[in-house]
Scaffold this motif. Sequence first.
Motif, PDB file in Angstrom:
ATOM      1  N   ASP A 124       0.827  -1.207   0.000  1.00  0.00           N
ATOM      2  CA  ASP A 124       0.000   0.000   0.000  1.00  0.00           C
ATOM      3  C   ASP A 124       0.859   1.254   0.000  1.00  0.00           C
ATOM      4  O   ASP A 124       0.634   2.186  -0.777  1.00  0.00           O
ATOM      5  N   ILE A 125       1.848   1.303   0.887  1.00  0.00           N
ATOM      6  CA  ILE A 125       2.696   2.492   0.978  1.00  0.00           C
ATOM      7  C   ILE A 125       3.583   2.612  -0.250  1.00  0.00           C
ATOM      8  O   ILE A 125       3.894   3.715  -0.710  1.00  0.00           O
ATOM      9  N   ALA A 126       3.971   1.490  -0.837  1.00  0.00           N
ATOM     10  CA  ALA A 126       4.765   1.520  -2.069  1.00  0.00           C
ATOM     11  C   ALA A 126       3.959   2.133  -3.206  1.00  0.00           C
ATOM     12  O   ALA A 126       4.506   2.869  -4.041  1.00  0.00           O
ATOM     13  N   LYS A 130       4.902   5.507  -5.437  1.00  0.00           N
ATOM     14  CA  LYS A 130       5.304   5.096  -6.771  1.00  0.00           C
ATOM     15  C   LYS A 130       5.728   6.273  -7.646  1.00  0.00           C
ATOM     16  O   LYS A 130       6.653   6.154  -8.443  1.00  0.00           O
ATOM     17  N   GLY A 131       5.068   7.410  -7.503  1.00  0.00           N
ATOM     18  CA  GLY A 131       5.382   8.545  -8.354  1.00  0.00           C
ATOM     19  C   GLY A 131       6.729   9.165  -8.079  1.00  0.00           C
ATOM     20  O   GLY A 131       7.629   9.164  -8.912  1.00  0.00           O
ATOM     21  N   ARG A 132       6.920   9.669  -6.868  1.00  0.00           N
ATOM     22  CA  ARG A 132       8.105  10.455  -6.562  1.00  0.00           C
ATOM     23  C   ARG A 132       9.118   9.759  -5.658  1.00  0.00           C
ATOM     24  O   ARG A 132      10.157  10.320  -5.353  1.00  0.00           O
ATOM     25  N   GLY A 133       8.786   8.599  -5.199  1.00  0.00           N
ATOM     26  CA  GLY A 133       9.742   7.886  -4.365  1.00  0.00           C
ATOM     27  C   GLY A 133       9.646   8.237  -2.899  1.00  0.00           C
ATOM     28  O   GLY A 133      10.408   7.715  -2.093  1.00  0.00           O
ATOM     29  N   TYR A 134       8.747   9.116  -2.514  1.00  0.00           N
ATOM     30  CA  TYR A 134       8.552   9.452  -1.104  1.00  0.00           C
ATOM     31  C   TYR A 134       7.127   9.947  -0.914  1.00  0.00           C
ATOM     32  O   TYR A 134       6.401  10.201  -1.883  1.00  0.00           O
ATOM     33  N   ILE A 135       6.711  10.049   0.327  1.00  0.00           N
ATOM     34  CA  ILE A 135       5.396  10.595   0.646  1.00  0.00           C
ATOM     35  C   ILE A 135       5.575  11.778   1.577  1.00  0.00           C
ATOM     36  O   ILE A 135       6.616  11.935   2.222  1.00  0.00           O
ATOM     37  N   ARG A 136       4.563  12.601   1.647  1.00  0.00           N
ATOM     38  CA  ARG A 136       4.555  13.725   2.578  1.00  0.00           C
ATOM     39  C   ARG A 136       3.395  13.534   3.549  1.00  0.00           C
ATOM     40  O   ARG A 136       2.307  13.123   3.168  1.00  0.00           O
ATOM     41  N   ALA A 152       6.480   7.030  11.346  1.00  0.00           N
ATOM     42  CA  ALA A 152       7.818   6.677  10.874  1.00  0.00           C
ATOM     43  C   ALA A 152       8.152   5.226  11.208  1.00  0.00           C
ATOM     44  O   ALA A 152       8.707   4.490  10.377  1.00  0.00           O
ATOM     45  N   GLU A 153       7.809   4.794  12.411  1.00  0.00           N
ATOM     46  CA  GLU A 153       8.089   3.413  12.798  1.00  0.00           C
ATOM     47  C   GLU A 153       7.247   2.422  12.004  1.00  0.00           C
ATOM     48  O   GLU A 153       7.717   1.333  11.648  1.00  0.00           O
ATOM     49  N   ALA A 154       6.006   2.797  11.703  1.00  0.00           N
ATOM     50  CA  ALA A 154       5.158   1.913  10.901  1.00  0.00           C
ATOM     51  C   ALA A 154       5.718   1.768   9.489  1.00  0.00           C
ATOM     52  O   ALA A 154       5.670   0.677   8.896  1.00  0.00           O
ATOM     53  N   MET A 155       6.270   2.849   8.946  1.00  0.00           N
ATOM     54  CA  MET A 155       6.902   2.764   7.629  1.00  0.00           C
ATOM     55  C   MET A 155       8.118   1.842   7.669  1.00  0.00           C
ATOM     56  O   MET A 155       8.333   1.032   6.762  1.00  0.00           O
ATOM     57  N   LYS A 156       8.912   1.970   8.717  1.00  0.00           N
ATOM     58  CA  LYS A 156      10.089   1.112   8.848  1.00  0.00           C
ATOM     59  C   LYS A 156       9.683  -0.349   8.957  1.00  0.00           C
ATOM     60  O   LYS A 156      10.302  -1.234   8.328  1.00  0.00           O
ATOM     61  N   ASP A 157       8.640  -0.625   9.741  1.00  0.00           N
ATOM     62  CA  ASP A 157       8.167  -1.995   9.893  1.00  0.00           C
ATOM     63  C   ASP A 157       7.629  -2.548   8.578  1.00  0.00           C
ATOM     64  O   ASP A 157       7.669  -3.766   8.346  1.00  0.00           O
ATOM     65  N   ALA A 158       7.132  -1.653   7.703  1.00  0.00           N
ATOM     66  CA  ALA A 158       6.611  -2.077   6.401  1.00  0.00           C
ATOM     67  C   ALA A 158       7.717  -2.208   5.356  1.00  0.00           C
ATOM     68  O   ALA A 158       7.443  -2.518   4.191  1.00  0.00           O
ATOM     69  N   HIS A 160      10.180   0.279   4.630  1.00  0.00           N
ATOM     70  CA  HIS A 160      10.557   1.515   3.953  1.00  0.00           C
ATOM     71  C   HIS A 160      11.335   2.410   4.915  1.00  0.00           C
ATOM     72  O   HIS A 160      10.925   2.606   6.060  1.00  0.00           O
ATOM     73  N   ASN A 161      12.425   2.951   4.449  1.00  0.00           N
ATOM     74  CA  ASN A 161      13.283   3.807   5.265  1.00  0.00           C
ATOM     75  C   ASN A 161      12.671   5.205   5.349  1.00  0.00           C
ATOM     76  O   ASN A 161      12.765   5.983   4.395  1.00  0.00           O
ATOM     77  N   TYR A 162      12.066   5.527   6.478  1.00  0.00           N
ATOM     78  CA  TYR A 162      11.397   6.815   6.606  1.00  0.00           C
ATOM     79  C   TYR A 162      12.378   7.983   6.515  1.00  0.00           C
ATOM     80  O   TYR A 162      11.985   9.102   6.153  1.00  0.00           O
ATOM     81  N   GLN A 163      13.641   7.755   6.829  1.00  0.00           N
ATOM     82  CA  GLN A 163      14.623   8.834   6.773  1.00  0.00           C
ATOM     83  C   GLN A 163      14.879   9.294   5.339  1.00  0.00           C
ATOM     84  O   GLN A 163      15.365  10.397   5.115  1.00  0.00           O
ATOM     85  N   GLN A 164      14.532   8.454   4.370  1.00  0.00           N
ATOM     86  CA  GLN A 164      14.734   8.785   2.965  1.00  0.00           C
ATOM     87  C   GLN A 164      13.448   9.035   2.212  1.00  0.00           C
ATOM     88  O   GLN A 164      13.455   9.778   1.227  1.00  0.00           O
ATOM     89  N   CYS A 165      12.338   8.424   2.645  1.00  0.00           N
ATOM     90  CA  CYS A 165      11.130   8.483   1.813  1.00  0.00           C
ATOM     91  C   CYS A 165       9.911   9.059   2.544  1.00  0.00           C
ATOM     92  O   CYS A 165       8.781   8.850   2.109  1.00  0.00           O
ATOM     93  N   LEU A 166      10.130   9.790   3.624  1.00  0.00           N
ATOM     94  CA  LEU A 166       9.036  10.464   4.317  1.00  0.00           C
ATOM     95  C   LEU A 166       9.439  11.900   4.606  1.00  0.00           C
ATOM     96  O   LEU A 166      10.556  12.153   5.064  1.00  0.00           O
TER      97      LEU A 166
END
Length: 268
Positions: A124-126, A130-136, A152-158, A160-166
């Motif tokens: 889902d988060i991917a 998909k468009g820009r490689g990160y979400i806001r 941020a932790e939920a993204m990491k658990d899924a 995805h590196n939140y430090q780069q894509c959030l």
Amino acid sequence: MSSSYVATIVKLFEKCRYKHDLYTVFSDWCQCAAISLSNAADLPKRDERENQYLEVVRWYDPATLKVFPEILGAVVKALEEKPTDILGQVFHALELHNTARGQFFTPYSICEMMAKINIGSGDDIAAVMKGRGYIRAQEPACGSGAMVIALAEAMKDAGHNYQQCLHVTAIDIDRRAVHMAYIQFALLHIPAVILEGNTLSLEFRDEWKTPAHVLDQWDARFRLWDQIDKMKERCSSVSAPVSLPSVKTNDLPTQDYAVEKTGQIRLF
């Protein structure tokens, strides 16, 4: 295990209560810690904030000031062991919420549940990215930042590196809450801009950019995307096919954002 760190931090703050009002000490510590972290990266604001720092610390004796870095050290250790809203827990443990205009920060367990609802599965988060490689993410009343930390932790658990894509834009009307959120986002390296002001009236008094935002050049990335979006709009009005220039980065878009909204945080 965070409860042991909460107890440690509470004891450190209580060392100061015999000479100073505890509510004031907590607020001043938050401001000083936020300024110390900000001045390491946000250089345009450095002189102004350094003057604010000196204005705050001049009211405290050396013994009290010695406790301030000890508190920050304990906060760092707590977040290294497990990212959580440690300052929100300390705020309640010190019973300052009773004197702070009735403020109550959302329990972190609830924030974790809401973050998982927002994120969904890794797929889902991917799809959102998909468009820009990160979400806001936008948080209109961030408090001490618990919702964003959980996100941020939920993204990491899924996966995805939140430090780069959030990237986060967080707002709160209370200055102390802004400082609390900034400290925790900075230590967790969450790219974010935190605004002190009123979300409803869109009146803002101050802006805090985390080290992750500054060092990873998010302002430049946003300017680049604005230029690409304008080029796409101009190209769409031309009847003949037009090729957009290729850009060598994984963060560039191929399509517009998807939009999801659940709970308080808006992802796009």
